[in-house]
Write an enzyme that holds these catalytic residues in place. Sequence first.
Site, PDB file in Angstrom:
ATOM      1  N   GLU A 287      35.653  66.091  14.688  1.00 28.17           N
ATOM      2  CA  GLU A 287      34.355  65.847  14.056  1.00 28.17           C
ATOM      3  C   GLU A 287      33.464  67.082  14.130  1.00 28.17           C
ATOM      4  OE1 GLU A 287      34.451  62.048  16.323  1.00 28.17           O
ATOM      5  OE2 GLU A 287      33.195  61.325  14.691  1.00 28.17           O
TER       6      GLU A 287
ATOM      7  N   ASN B 263      24.772  66.814  18.578  1.00 22.25           N
ATOM      8  CA  ASN B 263      24.885  65.362  18.438  1.00 22.25           C
ATOM      9  C   ASN B 263      23.900  64.750  19.431  1.00 22.25           C
ATOM     10  OD1 ASN B 263      25.587  62.702  18.321  1.00 22.25           O
ATOM     11  ND2 ASN B 263      27.777  63.018  18.675  1.00 22.25           N
TER      12      ASN B 263
ATOM     13  N   HIS C 293      31.563  56.762  11.102  1.00 24.42           N
ATOM     14  CA  HIS C 293      32.693  57.632  11.473  1.00 24.42           C
ATOM     15  C   HIS C 293      33.183  58.430  10.264  1.00 24.42           C
ATOM     16  CE1 HIS C 293      33.918  54.743  14.973  1.00 24.42           C
ATOM     17  NE2 HIS C 293      33.196  55.747  15.453  1.00 24.42           N
TER      18      HIS C 293
ATOM     19  N   ASN D  74      35.759  54.700  21.731  1.00 24.42           N
ATOM     20  CA  ASN D  74      34.863  53.658  22.248  1.00 24.42           C
ATOM     21  C   ASN D  74      34.323  52.829  21.104  1.00 24.42           C
ATOM     22  OD1 ASN D  74      34.834  53.793  25.088  1.00 24.42           O
ATOM     23  ND2 ASN D  74      33.870  55.813  24.902  1.00 24.42           N
ATOM     24  N   GLY D  75      33.925  53.535  20.028  1.00 24.65           N
ATOM     25  CA  GLY D  75      33.659  52.861  18.759  1.00 24.65           C
ATOM     26  C   GLY D  75      34.923  53.004  17.927  1.00 24.65           C
TER      27      GLY D  75
ATOM     28  N   ARG E 248      24.709  66.090  13.675  1.00 24.43           N
ATOM     29  CA  ARG E 248      25.361  64.837  13.318  1.00 24.43           C
ATOM     30  C   ARG E 248      24.281  63.757  13.210  1.00 24.43           C
ATOM     31  NH1 ARG E 248      27.413  60.131  17.003  1.00 24.43           N
ATOM     32  NH2 ARG E 248      28.328  58.857  15.379  1.00 24.43           N
TER      33      ARG E 248
ATOM     34  N   MET F  20      40.250  51.658  27.575  1.00 20.20           N
ATOM     35  CA  MET F  20      41.608  51.199  27.274  1.00 20.20           C
ATOM     36  C   MET F  20      42.609  51.607  28.344  1.00 20.20           C
ATOM     37  SD  MET F  20      43.382  49.380  25.307  1.00 20.20           S
ATOM     38  CE  MET F  20      42.899  49.097  23.614  1.00 20.20           C
TER      39      MET F  20
HETATM   40  P1  ADP Z   1      34.355  58.169  21.873  1.00 26.74           P
HETATM   41  O1  ADP Z   1      34.290  57.093  20.838  1.00 26.74           O
HETATM   42  O2  ADP Z   1      33.368  57.995  22.978  1.00 26.74           O
HETATM   43  O3  ADP Z   1      34.452  59.576  21.321  1.00 26.74           O
HETATM   44  P2  ADP Z   1      37.137  58.624  22.574  1.00 26.74           P
HETATM   45  O4  ADP Z   1      37.600  58.916  21.181  1.00 26.74           O
HETATM   46  O5  ADP Z   1      37.141  59.735  23.549  1.00 26.74           O
HETATM   47  O6  ADP Z   1      35.747  57.882  22.608  1.00 26.74           O
HETATM   48  O7  ADP Z   1      38.095  57.454  23.142  1.00 26.74           O
HETATM   49  C1  ADP Z   1      37.875  56.868  24.372  1.00 26.74           C
HETATM   50  C2  ADP Z   1      38.935  55.789  24.578  1.00 26.74           C
HETATM   51  O8  ADP Z   1      40.230  56.401  24.531  1.00 26.74           O
HETATM   52  C3  ADP Z   1      38.815  55.088  25.924  1.00 26.74           C
HETATM   53  O9  ADP Z   1      38.982  53.687  25.766  1.00 26.74           O
HETATM   54  C4  ADP Z   1      39.995  55.664  26.684  1.00 26.74           C
HETATM   55  O10 ADP Z   1      40.490  54.782  27.665  1.00 26.74           O
HETATM   56  C5  ADP Z   1      40.998  55.833  25.567  1.00 26.74           C
HETATM   57  N1  ADP Z   1      42.123  56.692  25.962  1.00 26.74           N
HETATM   58  C6  ADP Z   1      42.120  58.004  26.245  1.00 26.74           C
HETATM   59  N2  ADP Z   1      43.362  58.404  26.648  1.00 26.74           N
HETATM   60  C7  ADP Z   1      44.144  57.288  26.622  1.00 26.74           C
HETATM   61  C8  ADP Z   1      45.520  57.019  26.917  1.00 26.74           C
HETATM   62  N3  ADP Z   1      46.334  57.961  27.338  1.00 26.74           N
HETATM   63  N4  ADP Z   1      45.975  55.751  26.762  1.00 26.74           N
HETATM   64  C9  ADP Z   1      45.154  54.769  26.341  1.00 26.74           C
HETATM   65  N5  ADP Z   1      43.856  54.960  26.049  1.00 26.74           N
HETATM   66  C10 ADP Z   1      43.355  56.197  26.176  1.00 26.74           C
END
Ligand code: ADP
Length: 408
Positions: free
Chosen positions: A375, A9, A171, A201-202, A83, A274
């Site tokens: 993914e 990726n 996605h 994040n997205g 990807r 988050m």
């Molecule tokens: P990406 O899109 O970069 O792959 P991820 O799927 O890893 O991102 O998601 C990242 C998000 O998930 C961040 O906003 C992070 O704070 C949130 N996150 C991870 N664990 C928790 C949790 N226990 N409670 C709330 N949010 C969480």
Amino acid sequence: MSKSVLVINCGSSSIKFALLLEDQEFRIHGLAENLGTPEARIKGVTVGNEPVDIRIPNADHKEALEVGLSRLANYKPDAIGHRIVHGGTLTKAELITPEIIDRIREATPLAPLHNPAHLVGIEATQRLFPDLPQVAVFDTAFHQTMPAHAYRYALPKFLYTEHNVRRYGFHGTSHAYVSERGSELAGSYKEGGWLTAHLGNGSSTCAIWNGESVDTSMGLTPLEGVVMGTRSGDVDPSIHSFLAQNLGWDIYKIDKMLNSQSGLLGLSDLSNDMRTLIEASEQGNEDASLAIEVFCYRLAKSLAALSCGLPRLDGLFFTGGIGENSAYIREKTMSYLPHFGFNLSKERNDGLKRGTEGRIDSGKGPQIWVVPTDEEGRIAQETKQVAFHEFDAEPECLKKSEHGIALA
Ligand code: ADP
């Protein structure tokens, strides 16, 4: 025997790579970041599970891959899966040929940050592994089944016919994997009407009917749709002329603001993460609380809207870092969605172990599940199908449950 696949990726200054061996249960991960700068480094784990942190000052994509892959000892890939964010109107994963490279390049105006970086990655792996089959797996491909009434914007026709201005969706590998796995868990593999909420994040939502995407929240670019970490999601498009006329902003400044300074970060003025916002909200930070509320409300609105694409609604799957890990966000989102008979079980929702899959509704109304996305696994699976015509005898998800992933 099943083959090993190297999943790449490639971003503009980073490469995430993972080698998935044979049954995909055994994976080696690495991340090369800050490429092209003095801070370039590779982080990951070795085959012996030792952490790796190697400084590679000013290394480019090819050098980073060379260094990273030299750590894989005797583990060699049989194929490489890339990807690719934007595949234009390509409908499925494709063996990388000069023609497919041209198609990825042609889609560059639609993904100006991503597609050029993917091409750099393809060139690097082709030089490193000239004899291996390489496959492009597109984020957009899964959504090519959307009907015209879902993918067309209400704009002058020539913008679509002459300039490809339409909704594409992203996605796709995640929505495809999660809807397949989730419908399997629900006992109706690739059948019925399902909504997916990929929240990382997205973030994006998708409506899936009998295994095919019929609508999704992202559009021409990944900016459209729900609130994200730093992306605004839907705003009135007149914001451009408002900011230009009143604040004198140019298009680049507006674009940067919408993509990198908005979303959870913009609303909270604190963080795009988050977890940080939930903690701040618990300590009384009102901006963080509002950011969370807007996120959940707009997500619920998107899911309700997408249900129009489904002849019948069987249920909803949560995934992505937020969807998989935060019972709080799932509960808050469902509190805005009582209308379809959804009935979240607080006990099941709160009791679900982080990162595991499980059913969280009360047994009445449409089902609600948490399904961790995969993914990489999906890209490896599609790569094997294209490169070796290697199809699993049974769905990947059935094999997984044999390996003991917790079921509800
Ligand atoms: P990406 O899109 O970069 O792959 P991820 O799927 O890893 O991102 O998601 C990242 C998000 O998930 C961040 O906003 C992070 O704070 C949130 N996150 C991870 N664990 C928790 C949790 N226990 N409670 C709330 N949010 C969480």
